[in-house]
Design a protein around this motif. Structure first.
Motif, PDB file in Angstrom:
ATOM      1  N   TYR A  18       0.861  -1.177   0.000  1.00 29.54           N
ATOM      2  CA  TYR A  18       0.000   0.000   0.000  1.00 29.54           C
ATOM      3  C   TYR A  18       0.896   1.225   0.000  1.00 29.54           C
ATOM      4  O   TYR A  18       1.892   1.276   0.726  1.00 29.54           O
ATOM      5  CB  TYR A  18      -0.891   0.019   1.241  1.00 29.54           C
ATOM      6  N   TYR A  73      -3.634   4.764   3.014  1.00 31.26           N
ATOM      7  CA  TYR A  73      -2.776   3.884   2.226  1.00 31.26           C
ATOM      8  C   TYR A  73      -3.654   3.270   1.145  1.00 31.26           C
ATOM      9  O   TYR A  73      -4.705   2.710   1.440  1.00 31.26           O
ATOM     10  CB  TYR A  73      -2.181   2.765   3.087  1.00 31.26           C
ATOM     11  N   ARG A  74      -3.215   3.376  -0.109  1.00 31.27           N
ATOM     12  CA  ARG A  74      -4.000   2.858  -1.226  1.00 31.27           C
ATOM     13  C   ARG A  74      -3.280   1.679  -1.895  1.00 31.27           C
ATOM     14  O   ARG A  74      -2.064   1.598  -1.881  1.00 31.27           O
ATOM     15  CB  ARG A  74      -4.242   3.949  -2.260  1.00 31.27           C
ATOM     16  N   GLU A  75      -4.091   0.809  -2.473  1.00 32.11           N
ATOM     17  CA  GLU A  75      -3.572  -0.333  -3.223  1.00 32.11           C
ATOM     18  C   GLU A  75      -2.496   0.130  -4.195  1.00 32.11           C
ATOM     19  O   GLU A  75      -2.687   1.079  -4.950  1.00 32.11           O
ATOM     20  CB  GLU A  75      -4.734  -0.963  -4.001  1.00 32.11           C
ATOM     21  N   SER A 119      -7.765  -0.123   0.423  1.00 33.06           N
ATOM     22  CA  SER A 119      -7.197   1.020   1.139  1.00 33.06           C
ATOM     23  C   SER A 119      -7.245   0.750   2.638  1.00 33.06           C
ATOM     24  O   SER A 119      -8.043  -0.067   3.111  1.00 33.06           O
ATOM     25  CB  SER A 119      -7.957   2.309   0.800  1.00 33.06           C
TER      26      SER A 119
END
Length: 192
Positions: free
Chosen positions: A141, A148-150, A183
């Motif tokens: 992430y 926090y995003r993929e 996320s």
């Protein structure tokens, strides 16, 4: 697929992956439809022979290997490039499909992480364990403000206690297929 000769590989990809008609493949490869169908049958048979069986599952991780992977996660989350590359074998490979480039050896892998990774500070990356075909894998992430995003899924292959191969997949939607959240809040602690 790497076990197939180039012509069988091309036919298999064009027919089974891209779903081209046999006549279209024959035209592109300057051959007959009958020849394309024959090559496809041989390619499928070859894949059946080399395909892993249920008996070919990777062995469980040793405590030493698990400790090494824990160090790998901590080094990535701390953006400690030197600590990361110390965990690789001398001939380790780091690849990132769909990109056609790959990196061999700790120095090249360290250069990749230092100069091309969008993370550049401790806390920019968060890793969560996963499994892919029985191998250790990590959901990466990337911090985007308060979330926090993929970012990518890493599949890790070990040689004893050292990492010999990392394949990093950037395919959109891969987290969903692995049952991973896309996320996480930025306050999420690492290495879980």
């Amino acid at each position: 697929i790497q076990h197939l000769p180039p012509r069988q590989r091309a036919v298999l990809i064009l027919r089974d992956v891209l779903k081209w008609r046999a006549a279209e493949v024959a035209e592109v490869l300057d051959t007959t439809t009958t020849a394309v169908n024959s090559v496809l049958q041989r390619a499928r048979a070859q894949l059946e022979q080399v395909a892993p069986s249920l008996d070919d599952r990777p062995a469980p991780l040793t405590p030493e290997q698990q400790a090494q992977l824990d160090r790998y996660v901590k080094a990535f989350e701390a953006y400690d490039v030197q600590a990361i590359v110390e965990l690789f074998t001398e001939d380790a490979v780091f690849e990132m499909p769909p990109f056609d480039s790959w990196y061999r050896g700790p120095a090249d892998i360290g250069g990749l992480i230092s100069h091309k990774c969008p993370a550049n500070a401790p806390g920019d990356l968060l890793l969560r364990p996963a499994r892919a075909n029985g191998q250790p894998a990590y959901a990466l992430y990337l911090r985007d403000g308060g979330t926090y995003r993929e970012f990518a899924l890493q599949v890790v292959d070990l040689d004893g206690p050292l990492i010999k191969h990392v394949t990093m997949f950037f395919e959109e939607g891969i987290f969903t297929r692995f049952g991973l959240p896309t996320s996480l809040p930025a306050g999420t602690s690492g290495s879980k």
